[in-house]
Motif scaffolding. Sequence first.
Motif, PDB file in Angstrom:
ATOM      1  N   LEU A   1     -13.716 -18.405  42.293  1.00 48.51           N
ATOM      2  CA  LEU A   1     -13.739 -18.405  40.831  1.00 48.51           C
ATOM      3  C   LEU A   1     -12.338 -18.487  40.237  1.00 48.51           C
ATOM      4  CD1 LEU A   1     -16.592 -15.843  40.146  1.00 48.51           C
ATOM      5  CD2 LEU A   1     -16.688 -18.339  40.055  1.00 48.51           C
TER       6      LEU A   1
ATOM      7  N   HIS B   1     -14.513 -13.709  48.715  1.00 50.00           N
ATOM      8  CA  HIS B   1     -14.594 -15.171  48.722  1.00 50.00           C
ATOM      9  C   HIS B   1     -14.992 -15.686  47.342  1.00 50.00           C
ATOM     10  CE1 HIS B   1     -15.233 -19.183  50.345  1.00 50.00           C
ATOM     11  NE2 HIS B   1     -16.316 -19.215  49.594  1.00 50.00           N
ATOM     12  N   LEU B   2     -15.934 -15.017  46.724  1.00 48.80           N
ATOM     13  CA  LEU B   2     -16.382 -15.405  45.389  1.00 48.80           C
ATOM     14  C   LEU B   2     -15.245 -15.280  44.370  1.00 48.80           C
ATOM     15  CD1 LEU B   2     -18.693 -16.306  43.566  1.00 48.80           C
ATOM     16  CD2 LEU B   2     -19.373 -13.912  43.386  1.00 48.80           C
TER      17      LEU B   2
ATOM     18  N   GLY C   1     -17.928 -11.485  51.077  1.00 50.62           N
ATOM     19  CA  GLY C   1     -18.536 -12.431  50.141  1.00 50.62           C
ATOM     20  C   GLY C   1     -18.002 -12.257  48.737  1.00 50.62           C
TER      21      GLY C   1
ATOM     22  N   LEU D   1     -23.837 -16.876  45.886  1.00 56.93           N
ATOM     23  CA  LEU D   1     -23.045 -15.643  45.881  1.00 56.93           C
ATOM     24  C   LEU D   1     -23.003 -15.035  44.483  1.00 56.93           C
ATOM     25  CD1 LEU D   1     -20.061 -16.739  48.180  1.00 56.93           C
ATOM     26  CD2 LEU D   1     -22.163 -15.533  48.824  1.00 56.93           C
ATOM     27  N   LEU D   2     -22.864 -15.867  43.464  1.00 56.98           N
ATOM     28  CA  LEU D   2     -22.892 -15.390  42.076  1.00 56.98           C
ATOM     29  C   LEU D   2     -24.228 -14.728  41.754  1.00 56.98           C
ATOM     30  CD1 LEU D   2     -21.179 -18.239  40.028  1.00 56.98           C
ATOM     31  CD2 LEU D   2     -20.521 -15.827  40.061  1.00 56.98           C
TER      32      LEU D   2
ATOM     33  N   ALA E   1     -18.281 -22.656  49.200  1.00 56.10           N
ATOM     34  CA  ALA E   1     -18.695 -21.604  50.133  1.00 56.10           C
ATOM     35  C   ALA E   1     -19.519 -22.214  51.238  1.00 56.10           C
ATOM     36  CB  ALA E   1     -19.497 -20.534  49.437  1.00 56.10           C
TER      37      ALA E   1
ATOM     38  N   LEU F   1     -24.659  -9.275  48.857  1.00 55.68           N
ATOM     39  CA  LEU F   1     -23.298  -9.752  48.982  1.00 55.68           C
ATOM     40  C   LEU F   1     -22.476  -8.741  49.773  1.00 55.68           C
ATOM     41  CD1 LEU F   1     -21.607 -12.139  47.818  1.00 55.68           C
ATOM     42  CD2 LEU F   1     -20.967 -10.615  45.968  1.00 55.68           C
TER      43      LEU F   1
ATOM     44  N   VAL G   1     -21.367 -20.988  46.281  1.00 53.95           N
ATOM     45  CA  VAL G   1     -20.884 -20.138  45.196  1.00 53.95           C
ATOM     46  C   VAL G   1     -22.015 -19.721  44.243  1.00 53.95           C
ATOM     47  CG1 VAL G   1     -19.354 -20.040  43.176  1.00 53.95           C
ATOM     48  CG2 VAL G   1     -18.484 -20.848  45.369  1.00 53.95           C
TER      49      VAL G   1
END
Length: 96
Positions: free
Chosen positions: A89, A84-85, A81, A16-17, A96, A77, A13
């Motif tokens: 959240l 999923h993020l 993705g 991805l963030l 992840a 991303l 995560v």
Amino acid sequence: MIGNKQCKDIPGVPVLLFLAALRERNGTWFNLDCDNTVVKAMPPGTPRKLVLSKMNMLLRRGLIDGCTCGCRGDFELTSAGAAHLAQALSGKDGAA
């Protein structure tokens, strides 16, 4: 230092963030002086080989796009993705 950790020990995560925050820029993996290196989203001291392995894992899952051959990476991303993020959240999916 991350020691003898494996890809599964690095949360996805934050990576991805990090990529989401780059918006229209791609993430790299190699240059620690750049503000767009995904190394900054990894635990301190993560070996480069493990950074690439984690990025390869996220790539295989379809959460990111890019290249894990050892070149600069150009990670971004994917829509999967981003979904999923958003789910992670919202508290519906923890990792992840």
